[in-house]
Design a protein around this motif. Structure first.
Motif, PDB file in Angstrom:
ATOM      1  N   VAL A   7     -43.457 -56.173 -63.987  1.00  0.00           N
ATOM      2  CA  VAL A   7     -42.534 -55.213 -63.381  1.00  0.00           C
ATOM      3  C   VAL A   7     -41.920 -54.356 -64.482  1.00  0.00           C
ATOM      4  O   VAL A   7     -41.196 -54.868 -65.336  1.00  0.00           O
ATOM      5  CB  VAL A   7     -41.427 -55.942 -62.595  1.00  0.00           C
ATOM      6  N   PRO A   8     -42.213 -53.057 -64.474  1.00  0.00           N
ATOM      7  CA  PRO A   8     -41.615 -52.206 -65.512  1.00  0.00           C
ATOM      8  C   PRO A   8     -40.126 -52.010 -65.274  1.00  0.00           C
ATOM      9  O   PRO A   8     -39.644 -52.104 -64.146  1.00  0.00           O
ATOM     10  CB  PRO A   8     -42.374 -50.882 -65.362  1.00  0.00           C
ATOM     11  N   ASP A   9     -39.419 -51.765 -66.339  1.00  0.00           N
ATOM     12  CA  ASP A   9     -37.988 -51.485 -66.263  1.00  0.00           C
ATOM     13  C   ASP A   9     -37.837 -50.031 -65.829  1.00  0.00           C
ATOM     14  O   ASP A   9     -38.079 -49.107 -66.618  1.00  0.00           O
ATOM     15  CB  ASP A   9     -37.348 -51.729 -67.627  1.00  0.00           C
ATOM     16  N   ARG A  10     -37.481 -49.826 -64.573  1.00  0.00           N
ATOM     17  CA  ARG A  10     -37.376 -48.475 -64.027  1.00  0.00           C
ATOM     18  C   ARG A  10     -36.147 -47.761 -64.562  1.00  0.00           C
ATOM     19  O   ARG A  10     -35.182 -48.387 -64.973  1.00  0.00           O
ATOM     20  CB  ARG A  10     -37.314 -48.535 -62.499  1.00  0.00           C
ATOM     21  N   LEU A  11     -36.198 -46.437 -64.529  1.00  0.00           N
ATOM     22  CA  LEU A  11     -35.077 -45.616 -64.983  1.00  0.00           C
ATOM     23  C   LEU A  11     -33.804 -45.997 -64.235  1.00  0.00           C
ATOM     24  O   LEU A  11     -32.737 -46.145 -64.841  1.00  0.00           O
ATOM     25  CB  LEU A  11     -35.389 -44.132 -64.789  1.00  0.00           C
ATOM     26  N   ARG A  12     -33.903 -46.181 -62.923  1.00  0.00           N
ATOM     27  CA  ARG A  12     -32.740 -46.568 -62.114  1.00  0.00           C
ATOM     28  C   ARG A  12     -32.132 -47.875 -62.628  1.00  0.00           C
ATOM     29  O   ARG A  12     -30.921 -48.002 -62.752  1.00  0.00           O
ATOM     30  CB  ARG A  12     -33.148 -46.695 -60.658  1.00  0.00           C
ATOM     31  N   ASP A  13     -32.992 -48.850 -62.929  1.00  0.00           N
ATOM     32  CA  ASP A  13     -32.510 -50.137 -63.436  1.00  0.00           C
ATOM     33  C   ASP A  13     -31.818 -49.978 -64.781  1.00  0.00           C
ATOM     34  O   ASP A  13     -30.780 -50.597 -65.037  1.00  0.00           O
ATOM     35  CB  ASP A  13     -33.671 -51.131 -63.564  1.00  0.00           C
ATOM     36  N   ARG A  14     -32.386 -49.155 -65.653  1.00  0.00           N
ATOM     37  CA  ARG A  14     -31.762 -48.925 -66.967  1.00  0.00           C
ATOM     38  C   ARG A  14     -30.401 -48.257 -66.811  1.00  0.00           C
ATOM     39  O   ARG A  14     -29.452 -48.610 -67.504  1.00  0.00           O
ATOM     40  CB  ARG A  14     -32.686 -48.094 -67.849  1.00  0.00           C
ATOM     41  N   LEU A  15     -30.316 -47.297 -65.892  1.00  0.00           N
ATOM     42  CA  LEU A  15     -29.032 -46.620 -65.666  1.00  0.00           C
ATOM     43  C   LEU A  15     -27.982 -47.575 -65.115  1.00  0.00           C
ATOM     44  O   LEU A  15     -26.831 -47.573 -65.566  1.00  0.00           O
ATOM     45  CB  LEU A  15     -29.216 -45.436 -64.714  1.00  0.00           C
ATOM     46  N   LEU A  16     -28.368 -48.394 -64.139  1.00  0.00           N
ATOM     47  CA  LEU A  16     -27.420 -49.359 -63.570  1.00  0.00           C
ATOM     48  C   LEU A  16     -26.983 -50.381 -64.610  1.00  0.00           C
ATOM     49  O   LEU A  16     -25.815 -50.779 -64.651  1.00  0.00           O
ATOM     50  CB  LEU A  16     -28.027 -50.048 -62.351  1.00  0.00           C
ATOM     51  N   ARG A  17     -27.906 -50.789 -65.472  1.00  0.00           N
ATOM     52  CA  ARG A  17     -27.552 -51.731 -66.533  1.00  0.00           C
ATOM     53  C   ARG A  17     -26.556 -51.083 -67.495  1.00  0.00           C
ATOM     54  O   ARG A  17     -25.565 -51.692 -67.885  1.00  0.00           O
ATOM     55  CB  ARG A  17     -28.813 -52.199 -67.266  1.00  0.00           C
ATOM     56  N   MET A  18     -26.791 -49.810 -67.834  1.00  0.00           N
ATOM     57  CA  MET A  18     -25.891 -49.096 -68.753  1.00  0.00           C
ATOM     58  C   MET A  18     -24.509 -48.910 -68.121  1.00  0.00           C
ATOM     59  O   MET A  18     -23.488 -49.138 -68.779  1.00  0.00           O
ATOM     60  CB  MET A  18     -26.481 -47.739 -69.127  1.00  0.00           C
TER      61      MET A  18
END
Length: 188
Positions: A7-18
């Protein structure tokens, strides 16, 4: 856990993590005032509570809850991973409803047991089972959860972990599915 690696780390996931990380940093002063020795822990729990507003840690065995909170605090601050709780404690009536629905859906108790256990056998009812998300957080927990006595217990459920301190730091044998657990007897 090969599923999470795929499962790639999606842009949405990176933004929510940030955003969650920024919230935690902003919450640190208030957390320090509330609990000086545990400010990072508390700020992390608050930020993750905002990120996963539907999660409910109530009803978990107190030791399981502490282990889960400690594990996700480490995952958050040291490795930048978010771990949310999708499902923890369930009362017996809810577990029975889920099992009965799975029996109706699959047509048999044996088939249902591959996905859901009846209440008398469920770690969720005992407050020691945790269904977590996202897949990368579950992967972190699979790699590091043993430090907290949290172990993935079924091959077919990448999200399901149990608090198992009785194993003395050794991972319990992972079963292919819930119905194959040592609690299940083929004669019952």
């Amino acid at each position: 856990m090969t599923e999470s690696r795929a499962v790639p780390d999606r842009l949405r996931d990176r933004l929510l993590r940030m955003v969650t990380w920024v919230l935690a940093v902003l919450l640190l002063p208030a957390a320090f005032l509330r609990a000086p020795g545990r400010a990072r822990h508390l700020a992390c729990q608050w930020a993750l509570g905002l990120r996963y507003p539907a999660e409910n840690l109530n009803g978990l065995d107190p030791r399981a809850r502490k282990a889960f909170e400690d594990a996700r605090t480490q995952a958050f601050w040291q490795d930048g991973q978010l771990i949310g709780l999708t499902s923890g404690h369930r009362d017996a009536a809810e577990q029975h409803r889920m099992f009965a629905e799975e029996v109706r859906r699959t047509g048999s108790c044996a088939a249902a047991r591959q996905r859901v256990l009846p209440p008398e056998e469920s770690g969720h009812v005992r407050g020691i089972a945790l269904d977590v998300r996202p897949t990368l957080g579950a992967y972190w927990l699979e790699l590091h959860g043993g430090r907290y006595d949290l172990y993935r217990t079924y091959d077919n459920e990448w999200w399901h972990f149990e608090f198992r301190p009785e194993t003395d730091g050794r991972p319990p044998v992972r079963m292919p599915h819930p119905g194959a657990s040592p609690y299940y007897s083929a004669t019952s």
